[in-house]
Design an enzyme around this catalytic site. Structure first.
Site, short mmCIF file in Angstrom:
data_model
loop_
_atom_site.label_atom_id
_atom_site.label_comp_id
_atom_site.label_asym_id
_atom_site.label_seq_id
_atom_site.Cartn_x
_atom_site.Cartn_y
_atom_site.Cartn_z
N ASP A 65 43.57 37.57 39.53
CA ASP A 65 44.07 36.23 39.81
C ASP A 65 44.13 35.37 38.56
O ASP A 65 44.05 34.15 38.64
CB ASP A 65 43.21 35.56 40.87
CG ASP A 65 41.73 35.53 40.50
OD1 ASP A 65 41.28 36.48 39.85
OD2 ASP A 65 41.04 34.55 40.84
N LYS A 165 39.93 32.33 47.11
CA LYS A 165 38.78 32.20 46.21
C LYS A 165 38.80 30.83 45.55
O LYS A 165 39.87 30.34 45.17
CB LYS A 165 38.87 33.28 45.13
CG LYS A 165 37.67 33.31 44.22
CD LYS A 165 37.97 34.02 42.92
CE LYS A 165 38.46 33.04 41.85
NZ LYS A 165 38.52 33.63 40.50
N GLU A 205 32.50 30.81 44.96
CA GLU A 205 32.13 31.28 43.62
C GLU A 205 31.66 30.16 42.70
O GLU A 205 32.46 29.56 41.98
CB GLU A 205 33.34 31.99 42.97
CG GLU A 205 33.02 32.49 41.56
CD GLU A 205 34.20 33.16 40.85
OE1 GLU A 205 35.29 33.21 41.43
OE2 GLU A 205 34.01 33.63 39.72
N GLU A 207 30.36 30.02 39.46
CA GLU A 207 30.07 30.94 38.35
C GLU A 207 29.11 30.27 37.37
O GLU A 207 29.43 29.26 36.75
CB GLU A 207 31.35 31.35 37.61
CG GLU A 207 31.02 32.20 36.37
CD GLU A 207 32.21 32.88 35.71
OE1 GLU A 207 33.34 32.80 36.22
OE2 GLU A 207 31.98 33.53 34.66
N LYS A 247 30.70 35.08 45.68
CA LYS A 247 31.01 35.72 44.40
C LYS A 247 30.08 35.12 43.34
O LYS A 247 30.47 34.19 42.61
CB LYS A 247 32.49 35.50 44.06
CG LYS A 247 32.90 36.17 42.77
CD LYS A 247 34.39 36.44 42.69
CE LYS A 247 34.75 36.95 41.31
NZ LYS A 247 36.07 37.53 41.22
N SER A 289 32.10 39.92 36.95
CA SER A 289 31.53 40.67 35.82
C SER A 289 31.20 39.76 34.64
O SER A 289 30.33 40.10 33.83
CB SER A 289 32.46 41.81 35.39
OG SER A 289 33.73 41.33 34.99
N GLY A 290 31.88 38.64 34.50
CA GLY A 290 31.48 37.58 33.57
C GLY A 290 31.45 37.92 32.10
O GLY A 290 30.78 37.23 31.34
N GLY A 291 32.10 39.00 31.65
CA GLY A 291 32.09 39.33 30.22
C GLY A 291 31.19 40.52 29.90
O GLY A 291 31.08 40.92 28.73
N SER A 316 33.59 42.17 42.59
CA SER A 316 34.90 41.52 42.58
C SER A 316 35.21 41.27 41.11
O SER A 316 35.18 40.15 40.63
CB SER A 316 34.84 40.20 43.37
OG SER A 316 36.06 39.50 43.23
N TYR A 378 39.34 30.74 32.50
CA TYR A 378 40.32 31.53 33.24
C TYR A 378 41.67 30.89 33.25
O TYR A 378 41.81 29.72 33.35
CB TYR A 378 39.84 31.76 34.69
CG TYR A 378 39.35 33.18 34.80
CD1 TYR A 378 40.24 34.18 35.09
CD2 TYR A 378 38.04 33.49 34.51
CE1 TYR A 378 39.82 35.49 35.13
CE2 TYR A 378 37.62 34.80 34.56
CZ TYR A 378 38.52 35.79 34.86
OH TYR A 378 38.11 37.09 34.89
P1 13P Z 1 35.37 38.54 35.73
O1 13P Z 1 34.94 39.76 36.51
O2 13P Z 1 36.27 38.85 34.58
O3 13P Z 1 34.20 37.67 35.35
O4 13P Z 1 36.28 37.68 36.72
C1 13P Z 1 35.72 36.93 37.69
C2 13P Z 1 36.67 36.09 38.45
O5 13P Z 1 36.28 35.08 38.98
C3 13P Z 1 38.06 36.50 38.65
O6 13P Z 1 38.43 36.20 39.98
#
Ligand code: 13P
Length: 378
Positions: A65, A165, A205, A207, A247, A289-291, A316, A378
């Protein structure tokens, strides 16, 4: 106030009480209401079913996305221009991978992709449905706030999306202040209620960015604070917990901390957070995954699935599913089949990790490369 909360759709009180009013009005609501505070909207059964099917054993979410600007960065990394045709070619490669549905249960799409088709004219949404992958939309990248969210959700539902999301970022080095956490939690809860009113399972999410040099204990402290607020406001907004997905970020030390944590330590801290904060009614926890490198993200997920959990603990991922694929593709038609194979390799590795059966023995060097970038957006 109490009876209105039970009978009116959540979207009718957007302009109502603000997060900081909470102490003043919560007690009378509890005194007058003796039934469970859960909305019975027209979509409830469908939401629960959708969330359950996304949280099915051995499967997780492919996050593609990225906004057009971020997709442009991905394409630039292999020397391609950020044109609509190149974005379509890349998404076509991903979404027409045969057998992807064995490992992937949902795909988060940017608005452009939700309405796009393959070069042969087949809707991307139909490609996903054939693989029994639930299409979802992203509601945050072109974020216009909560205004108009209900009608956007209704439009995405018509287009075939069944989940959405919303990502809110929390930065540890920048505080986070109590006000920032409350606002983030309140926004996520309002979005979740509005998405459910319109038939979309909300992926919630907040983050917590990897940026910073703090130890893992500090990440746990901030994450506990954030998730306590998020669940408080989700309940306040009468969100059906069985019809949401989370997430979260994994609980790790800051990316610039002097010591790295092992997958076992990350799993221990992350499960501690989840057990303390997430009700078992929530069907699925789908980590970002965050990097982290592809391999780290898979190893950490595998470590969290070494024993039974009350929720489906899965992935995800965006970067941790796409990195090797992009490098293999290089924008060349003759590499599409190899790139699709690389996607299946990553998807299968994470599927095994969801079941707690992954081994990193045959991983490539590319899969071991970290992808953390300071201040990533993002
Ligand atoms: P990453 O796995 O690259 O951190 O992406 C997370 C995200 O929120 C994409 O929808």
């Amino acid at each position: 106030m109490a009876s209105m909360k039970l009978s009116a759709p959540a979207s009718q009180w957007v302009g109502g009480r603000k997060p900081l009013d909470r102490g003043a009005s919560i007690r009378p609501a509890f005194r007058r209401v003796s039934v469970p505070v859960v909305r019975a909207g027209s979509y409830t059964d469908e939401l629960v079913q959708t969330a359950k099917s996304i949280a099915s054993p051995g499967r997780g979410i492919l996050a593609i996305d990225e906004s057009n600007a971020t997709c442009g960065k991905r394409l630039a990394s292999i020397g391609l221009d950020n044109t609509e045709a190149n974005r379509q070619a890349y998404r076509q490669l991903l979404l027409t991978t045969r057998g992807l549905g064995d490992y992937i249960s949902g795909a988060i799409l940017f608005e452009e992709t939700l309405y796009q088709s393959t070069t042969d004219g087949k809707k991307f949404v139909d490609c996903l449905c054939e693989e029994k992958i639930v299409p979802g939309s992203n509601n945050e990248s072109w974020c216009q706030g909560l205004d108009g969210l209900a009608s956007r959700c209704a439009e995405y539902y018509k287009q075939g999306a069944r989940f959405a999301k919303w990502r809110t970022v929390v930065s540890i080095p920048c505080g986070p202040s109590a006000l920032a956490v409350k606002e983030a939690a309140w926004g996520l809860a309002r979005y979740a209620a509005i998405a459910q009113d319109n038939g979309l399972v909300p992926i919630v999410e907040p983050e917590i960015l990897l940026d910073g040099d703090h130890p893992i204990e500090r990440t746990l402290e901030v994450a506990e604070n954030v998730w306590a607020e998020v669940f408080y406001y989700l309940a306040e907004n009468n969100v059906v917990f069985e019809g949401i997905l989370l997430k979260p970020s994994m609980v790790t030390p800051g990316a610039e901390h002097k010591e790295k944590a092992s997958p076992e330590t990350i799993a221990k801290f992350t499960l501690k957070l989840l057990n303390r904060r997430v009700p078992p009614a929530v069907p699925g926890i789908m980590f970002l995954s965050g990097g982290q490198s592809e391999m780290e993200a898979t190893l950490n997920l595998n470590a969290m699935n070494q024993g039974p959990n009350p929720w489906h603990v899965s992935f995800s991922y965006a970067r941790a599913l796409q990195n090797t694929v992009l490098k293999t593709w290089q924008g060349r038609p003759e590499n599409v089949a190899a790139a699709q194979k690389a996607l299946l390799v990553r998807a299968k590795a994470n599927s095994l990790a969801q079941l707690g059966r992954y081994s990193a023995e045959s991983e490539s060097d590319e899969a071991k490369k970290g992808m953390f970038q300071k201040g990533y957006t993002y």
